[in-house]
Design an enzyme around this catalytic site. Structure first.
Site, short mmCIF file in Angstrom:
data_model
loop_
_atom_site.label_atom_id
_atom_site.label_comp_id
_atom_site.label_asym_id
_atom_site.label_seq_id
_atom_site.Cartn_x
_atom_site.Cartn_y
_atom_site.Cartn_z
N ASP A 39 44.82 19.14 82.36
CA ASP A 39 44.65 19.20 83.81
C ASP A 39 43.25 19.68 84.21
OD1 ASP A 39 45.02 21.80 82.86
OD2 ASP A 39 46.94 22.08 83.85
N ASN A 49 56.72 30.44 85.88
CA ASN A 49 57.85 29.71 86.48
C ASN A 49 58.24 28.49 85.65
OD1 ASN A 49 55.73 27.99 86.94
ND2 ASN A 49 55.89 27.97 89.17
N HIS A 72 56.16 26.21 84.45
CA HIS A 72 55.34 25.00 84.60
C HIS A 72 54.57 24.70 83.32
CE1 HIS A 72 51.88 27.59 86.27
NE2 HIS A 72 51.28 26.90 85.32
N GLU A 85 54.70 21.67 88.46
CA GLU A 85 55.45 22.79 89.02
C GLU A 85 56.92 22.42 89.13
OE1 GLU A 85 54.12 25.62 89.35
OE2 GLU A 85 52.15 25.58 90.30
C1 GLP Z 1 47.67 27.34 84.20
C2 GLP Z 1 47.51 26.06 83.39
C3 GLP Z 1 48.63 25.89 82.38
C4 GLP Z 1 48.80 27.19 81.60
C5 GLP Z 1 49.20 28.30 82.54
C6 GLP Z 1 49.45 29.64 81.83
O1 GLP Z 1 48.43 27.20 85.34
N1 GLP Z 1 47.46 24.89 84.21
O2 GLP Z 1 48.32 24.81 81.52
O3 GLP Z 1 49.77 27.02 80.60
O4 GLP Z 1 48.17 28.46 83.48
O5 GLP Z 1 48.27 30.33 81.64
P1 GLP Z 1 48.09 31.61 80.74
O6 GLP Z 1 48.01 31.12 79.35
O7 GLP Z 1 46.81 32.23 81.19
O8 GLP Z 1 49.26 32.48 80.96
#
Ligand code: GLP
Length: 262
Positions: free
Chosen positions: A76, A144, A146, A151
């Site tokens: 993304d 959540n 995702h 989402e």
């Molecule tokens: C973002 C990214 C996800 C990632 C998530 C969790 O929203 N788009 O791909 O998995 O954050 O991030 P973290 O690893 O910092 O908890």
């Protein structure tokens, strides 16, 4: 020493400490590159894969791996952030991985954050069709549930699309920006359909804030309200967890309770 569980279609590995976590994740990438130097990798951002990326850079420096023949697709990118913006996922990948390995720049793909999001999504879908399928899709997970920026409520069949971030994701990601107001409200993300099309999936989760989402992913009802629960329908999913993220899952296993919830 890590502990392994087989729960439903998931292989779950619980690492003892951060160093082991990163090593185990890097071992999967290393093995794949040995078997298939021209592998296509799906890559996440966030704080969770930072240690894995550091370990891959180290292995490259030591001459243990090469990504010269590989291709990568990031999950993304934020809409509205140019590649040079320090909080863009382009910049994140450059800093944490691409700048320290030999993956050719022309085969590191991310959605374009600037320009018409619909067009950027369509272009990314075409690139995925051209180079795919992804051999190893590496994922983090949001609190959540995702994955990418899919989402709750996103169709399990979705392709690459522009997506609105939920308020809770904006809040969670605000730590990377000067203020919550600066967090983009929209992103372009691979859809859940793109993720499920990968040959193999490796989901990484660290910390107590992910424990609930991990339990729902593995043991909850397969529901679009928990995007990562879509992985229950994939034949080859590896979860690498630290003890905190695995806590609720492991408590059930040790009590001999059924995994199913909801
Ligand atoms: C973002 C990214 C996800 C990632 C998530 C969790 O929203 N788009 O791909 O998995 O954050 O991030 P973290 O690893 O910092 O908890």
């Amino acid at each position: 020493m890590s502990t392994e569980y087989r729960i439903g279609n998931f292989k779950v590995v619980v690492a003892d400490d951060e160093a082991e976590f990163d090593r185990l994740a890097a071992d999967e990438v290393t093995r794949l590159l040995q078997q298939k130097p021209e592998a296509v990798l799906g890559l996440p951002t966030g704080s969770t894969p930072v240690g894995l990326y550091a370990e891959l850079r180290k292995r490259y420096r030591e001459g243990r791996i090469s990504l010269r023949a590989a291709t990568s697709f990031n999950l993304d990118e934020y809409v509205g952030l140019a590649p040079e913006h320090p909080q863009s996922y382009h910049a994140f990948m450059q800093e944490h991985l691409f700048g320290g390995i030999d993956l050719p720049k022309e085969r590191t793909f991310l959605p374009e954050g600037i320009g018409d999001p619909q067009l950027a999504a369509a272009r990314y879908e075409e690139l995925l069709a051209k180079y795919g399928p992804i051999d190893l899709m590496i994922l983090g997970i949001g609190r959540n549930g995702h994955i990418g920026f899919n989402e709750p409520g996103t169709s399990f069949k979705s392709g690459v699309h522009p997506a609105m971030l939920t308020q809770s994701t904006i809040k969670a990601n605000a730590r990377f920006f000067a203020s919550e107001d600066e967090v983009p409200k929209q992103a372009i993300t691979m859809g859940i359909g793109n993720i499920l099309a990968a040959r193999r999936i490796m989901l990484l989760a660290k910390g107590a804030s992910k424990a609930q989402a991990i339990r729902a992913t593995v043991c909850g009802e397969m529901s679009e309200q928990v995007p990562a629960s879509a992985l229950q329908s994939h034949p080859d999913v590896l979860l690498i967890l630290d003890r905190e993220a695995a806590a609720l899952l492991v408590a059930d296993q040790e009590a001999g309770a059924s995994c199913r919830i909801g």
